[in-house]
Design a protein around this motif. Structure first.
Motif, short mmCIF file in Angstrom:
data_model
loop_
_atom_site.label_atom_id
_atom_site.label_comp_id
_atom_site.label_asym_id
_atom_site.label_seq_id
_atom_site.Cartn_x
_atom_site.Cartn_y
_atom_site.Cartn_z
N ILE A 9 0.85 -1.18 0.00
CA ILE A 9 0.00 0.00 0.00
C ILE A 9 0.89 1.24 0.00
N GLY A 10 0.53 2.25 -0.80
CA GLY A 10 1.32 3.47 -0.79
C GLY A 10 0.76 4.56 -1.67
N PRO A 11 1.28 5.79 -1.50
CA PRO A 11 0.80 6.95 -2.26
C PRO A 11 1.51 7.11 -3.59
N THR A 12 0.88 7.84 -4.50
CA THR A 12 1.44 8.15 -5.81
C THR A 12 1.17 9.62 -6.13
N ALA A 13 2.15 10.30 -6.70
CA ALA A 13 2.00 11.69 -7.12
C ALA A 13 2.43 11.83 -8.57
N TYR A 14 1.67 12.60 -9.34
CA TYR A 14 1.97 12.83 -10.75
C TYR A 14 1.94 14.33 -11.02
N VAL A 15 2.96 14.83 -11.71
CA VAL A 15 3.03 16.24 -12.08
C VAL A 15 3.32 16.35 -13.57
N GLN A 16 2.48 17.08 -14.28
CA GLN A 16 2.74 17.39 -15.68
C GLN A 16 3.60 18.64 -15.69
N LEU A 17 4.90 18.47 -15.92
CA LEU A 17 5.83 19.58 -15.82
C LEU A 17 5.65 20.60 -16.93
N SER A 18 5.35 20.13 -18.12
CA SER A 18 5.10 20.99 -19.27
C SER A 18 4.27 20.19 -20.26
N ASP A 19 4.03 20.76 -21.43
CA ASP A 19 3.26 20.01 -22.42
C ASP A 19 4.03 18.83 -22.98
N ARG A 20 5.35 18.75 -22.67
CA ARG A 20 6.18 17.66 -23.20
C ARG A 20 6.80 16.78 -22.13
N SER A 21 6.78 17.19 -20.86
CA SER A 21 7.49 16.43 -19.83
C SER A 21 6.60 16.16 -18.62
N ARG A 22 6.94 15.11 -17.89
CA ARG A 22 6.13 14.67 -16.75
C ARG A 22 7.01 14.01 -15.70
N LEU A 23 6.47 13.87 -14.48
CA LEU A 23 7.19 13.25 -13.38
C LEU A 23 6.20 12.49 -12.52
N THR A 24 6.53 11.24 -12.19
CA THR A 24 5.69 10.42 -11.31
C THR A 24 6.55 9.86 -10.19
N ALA A 25 6.05 9.94 -8.96
CA ALA A 25 6.75 9.39 -7.80
C ALA A 25 5.79 8.53 -7.00
N THR A 26 6.24 7.37 -6.58
CA THR A 26 5.38 6.47 -5.81
C THR A 26 6.22 5.68 -4.81
N TRP A 27 5.57 5.29 -3.74
CA TRP A 27 6.22 4.51 -2.68
C TRP A 27 5.21 3.53 -2.12
N SER A 28 5.63 2.30 -1.85
CA SER A 28 4.75 1.28 -1.29
C SER A 28 5.45 0.56 -0.15
N VAL A 29 4.69 0.24 0.88
CA VAL A 29 5.21 -0.52 2.01
C VAL A 29 4.44 -1.83 2.09
N GLN A 30 5.13 -2.90 2.44
CA GLN A 30 4.46 -4.19 2.62
C GLN A 30 3.69 -4.13 3.93
N ALA A 31 2.37 -3.99 3.83
CA ALA A 31 1.52 -3.86 5.01
C ALA A 31 1.19 -5.21 5.63
N TRP A 32 1.20 -6.25 4.80
CA TRP A 32 0.91 -7.60 5.29
C TRP A 32 1.51 -8.60 4.31
N GLY A 33 1.90 -9.75 4.83
CA GLY A 33 2.43 -10.80 3.98
C GLY A 33 2.62 -12.08 4.77
#
Length: 284
Positions: free
Chosen positions: A233-257
């Protein structure tokens, strides 16, 4: 990830409010998942994808994978992606692993996607993805191997609140064949998974959300013997930097296994405790 999120917040603060595109383009807004969009015919894009895996069952475990890819859309609803990757490992006193600190060229990959349903004219979007890779370094142990894998993903998505919230569902099957050149020993394994993600548009060029992913790993490509399972489970962020470029960051932690034959609440043998990914894309 705190530094990454702070950087994204800073970038978002200085970006203009004007929308670079209306509606959702789900091709790249998720971190570990995929959407049903594949881009417009004729598009070309360079992508840098950095993925980190951290913490195993004891000792110190850090693994970074840097993949560089070229994405092409030669025909409507069809996308091709070709890539190569490098890996860096810092492994010390992890049970069942040799101590290693190394940087290596890992291998090559090819990804093909075809969109069968467009959510703009259908109740939901649906895309079938086929990713193949050949590796000379094991992605988990850093050992020298000859590994060949294939990942099948069926991706669905739908705007649950038009132009504000989009939901996605991925179902995956990933068989892998591995041979040890030093001994000639060979093994097969497979991982099946299901993932659900939500992304909300906070500003025209900024989206925030999260992903929930569940995996089961087996020995044998026919799901012969159960090895372990994990829920991330974890959050995700997306930013459209310009009409040609983008950035995505995400992180997940093992909550159960749970590992086969164990009563532990985490499986840190077949999976990691933390997974993170940073993706930058540029159209050209």
């Amino acid at each position: 990830m705190g530094v990454v999120c702070a950087a994204i917040a800073g970038i978002a603060a200085v970006l203009p409010l004007a929308a670079y595109a209306e509606g959702f383009d789900t091709e790249h807004i998720f971190g570990f998942m995929i959407g049903s969009d594949v881009g417009d015919a004729g598009e070309r894009e360079f992508q840098s994808q950095t993925t980190g895996h951290f913490v195993k069952d004891g000792g110190r475990y850090r693994a970074l994978n840097q993949e560089m890819e070229i994405e092409l859309v030669p025909a409507p609803n069809f996308r091709v992606e070709l890539g190569t990757s490098f890996t860096a490992f810092d492994i010390s006193h992890v049970p069942g692993f040799d101590d290693r600190r190394q940087l290596s060229w890992q291998g090559v990959s090819a990804d093909f996607r075809y969109r069968f349903l467009d959510r703009d004219v259908a109740p939901f979007g649906m895309t079938l993805a086929l990713e193949m890779h050949a590796d000379r370094v094991d992605e988990t142990t850093a050992a020298a191997v000859r590994s060949y894998g294939t990942e099948f993903i069926v991706a669905f998505d739908r705007e649950v609140i038009p132009n504000f919230v989009v939901a996605a569902l991925n179902v995956s099957y990933e068989p892998e064949w591995t041979r040890m050149p030093s001994t000639g020993a060979a093994e097969q394994d497979a991982t099946i998974g299901v993932a659900f993600g939500l992304m909300a548009k906070l500003r025209p060029n900024i989206q925030l959300g999260g992903e929930v992913r569940y995996f089961r790993k087996y020995e044998g490509i026919g799901l012969d013997e159960f090895s372990g399972q994990a829920l991330f489970i974890g959050p995700t962020a997306y930013v459209q930097l310009s009409d040609r470029s983008r950035l995505t960051a995400t992180w997940s932690v093992q909550a159960w296994g749970q590992r086969a034959g164990s009563n532990t609440v985490l499986d840190l043998v077949n999976f990691e405790r933390h997974q993170a990914r940073l993706v930058y894309g540029l159209n050209f």
